[in-house]
Design an enzyme around this catalytic site. Structure first.
Site, PDB file in Angstrom:
ATOM      1  CE  LYS A  14      -2.243  -1.098   3.838  1.00 14.74           C
ATOM      2  NZ  LYS A  14      -1.682  -2.416   4.220  1.00 14.74           N
ATOM      3  NE  ARG A  89      -3.920  -1.505  10.598  1.00 12.56           N
ATOM      4  CZ  ARG A  89      -2.982  -1.087   9.762  1.00 12.56           C
ATOM      5  NH1 ARG A  89      -3.168  -0.014   9.042  1.00 12.56           N
ATOM      6  NH2 ARG A  89      -1.861  -1.748   9.646  1.00 12.56           N
ATOM      7  NE  ARG A 128       7.673  -3.357   6.032  1.00  9.75           N
ATOM      8  CZ  ARG A 128       6.349  -3.181   6.036  1.00  9.75           C
ATOM      9  NH1 ARG A 128       5.760  -2.591   5.012  1.00  9.75           N
ATOM     10  NH2 ARG A 128       5.615  -3.606   7.028  1.00  9.75           N
ATOM     11  NE  ARG A 134       6.785  -0.915  10.234  1.00 15.01           N
ATOM     12  CZ  ARG A 134       5.658  -0.971   9.545  1.00 15.01           C
ATOM     13  NH1 ARG A 134       5.590  -0.387   8.350  1.00 15.01           N
ATOM     14  NH2 ARG A 134       4.615  -1.577  10.028  1.00 15.01           N
ATOM     15  NE  ARG A 145       2.547  -5.384  11.430  1.00 13.74           N
ATOM     16  CZ  ARG A 145       3.636  -5.193  10.692  1.00 13.74           C
ATOM     17  NH1 ARG A 145       4.789  -5.712  11.059  1.00 13.74           N
ATOM     18  NH2 ARG A 145       3.573  -4.470   9.601  1.00 13.74           N
TER      19      ARG A 145
END
Ligand code: ADP
Length: 189
Positions: A14, A89, A128, A134, A145
Site C-alpha cells: 500500500k 482499519r 523489509r 521497524r 498483526r
C-alpha cells in the site's frame, strides 16, 4: 474530487503504490501507520501512548486515528482529493469516516483492495524488517498483526462491499504492473 482508500493486509504494498498514486492524481496522502511512527519518533504524547501497542502488533484506538485523519482532512479540504492508506482499519473507523465525510459533504469514490497471498506477505515483511528498523517487522509480531487483520480489519471489506465500492486488485507482480491495475480501476471511477 477523488477520494480513495487503499486497503489490504500488512505488507501488501500500500505504501509503495500510494507514492505513485498520490503523484499521478495529485492527492493528499495519509498513512495512519506513517503518522503514528512520526509521533513515536518525536516522542509526542500520542507517540508515547501508542508505542507499546504498535511494537506488539496491536491496533491503536479508533478515536486516536480518526482524530489524526479529521485534522488532516480539514486542512486539505480544498485539494484534489484524499488517498488513505492503512485507514480505516476497523468497521468502527469506517463508520466514523462516513460520519466525518458526510459532515464535510465529501464522499469516498472507491476502495481498492490489494490482494496478495499470506506466505508472500510474510516473506516481504521479513525482508523489509532487515532494513526498515521497524520493531514490528519480526516474525512473532507479524503473526500477531495478521491475527489483528483477520479479526478487525477484514470485516471492513464487507462493509464497503455492501455499498458496492470495493474493487479487488491483484497485488502480485511488478510494482509497475500493480500500479497499472490500480490506475485502470481508478480511471473508471
Ligand atoms: P502495516 O500495513 O505493514 O501493518 P502500518 O504502517 O499501516 O503497517 O501500521 C503499523 C501499525 O500502526 C499497525 O500495526 C497498528 O498498530 C498501527 N495502526 C496503523 N493504522 C492504524 C489504524 N487505522 N487503526 C489502528 N491502528 C493503526
Amino acid at each position: 474530487m477523488l477520494n480513495i482508500i487503499l486497503f489490504g493486509p500488512p505488507g501488501a504494498g500500500k505504501g509503495t503504490q500510494s507514492q505513485y498514486l498520490k503523484d499521478k492524481y495529485h492527492l493528499a496522502y495519509f498513512s495512519t501507520g506513517d503518522i503514528l511512527r512520526e509521533e513515536m519518533a518525536a516522542k509526542t504524547e500520542i507517540g508515547l501512548k501508542v508505542k507499546a501497542l504498535i511494537d506488539a502488533g496491536n491496533l491503536v484506538s479508533d478515536d486516536i486515528v480518526v482524530e489524526m485523519i479529521r485534522q488532516r482532512v480539514k486542512e486539505n479540504i480544498k485539494g484534489n482529493g484524499f488517498l488513505f492508506d492503512g485507514f480505516p482499519r476497523t468497521v468502527r473507523q469506517a463508520e466514523m469516516l462516513d460520519e466525518m465525510f458526510a459532515g464535510f459533504s465529501l464522499k469516498i469514490n472507491g476502495v481498492l483492495s490489494l490482494e496478495v497471498p499470506q506466505d508472500m506477505l510474510i516473506e516481504r515483511m521479513l525482508e523489509r524488517g532487515k532494513t526498515s528498523g521497524r520493531a514490528d517487522d519480526n516474525i512473532d509480531t507479524i503473526r500477531h498483526r495478521f491475527e489483528e487483520y483477520d479479526a478487525k480489519t477484514k470485516p471492513v471489506m464487507n462493509y464497503y462491499e455492501t455499498f458496492g465500492n470495493l474493487h479487488k486488485i491483484n497485488g502480485v507482480g511488478k510494482i509497475e504492473e500493480v500500479f497499472d491495475r490500480l490506475c485502470a480501476e481508478i480511471d473508471k471511477m
